[in-house]
Design a protein around this motif. Sequence first.
Motif: not given
Length: 64
Positions: A40-64
């Motif tokens: 469950s700890w690994m799932l929590w960490l992977m969900c946080a990584m996935g959410l961060a990747y999606l949010a980061g891509n969204f923000l970087l796409a707005i910038k470009r």
Amino acid sequence: MMRNYWVDLFVYLICFAFALYGMSALDFKKFLKPSKSGQSWMLWLMCAMGLAYLAGNFLLAIKR
């Protein structure tokens, strides 16, 4: 070229920190088996990584 790398890395790290902060509000113990704490700890960490990747891509796409 190198400047874009550092900006991207900074955005992803900030998004990961916010994702960890936001995910701390969820109680995964209600959804998962109590004997699987490591998984469950690994799932929590992977969900946080996935959410961060999606949010980061969204923000970087707005910038470009």
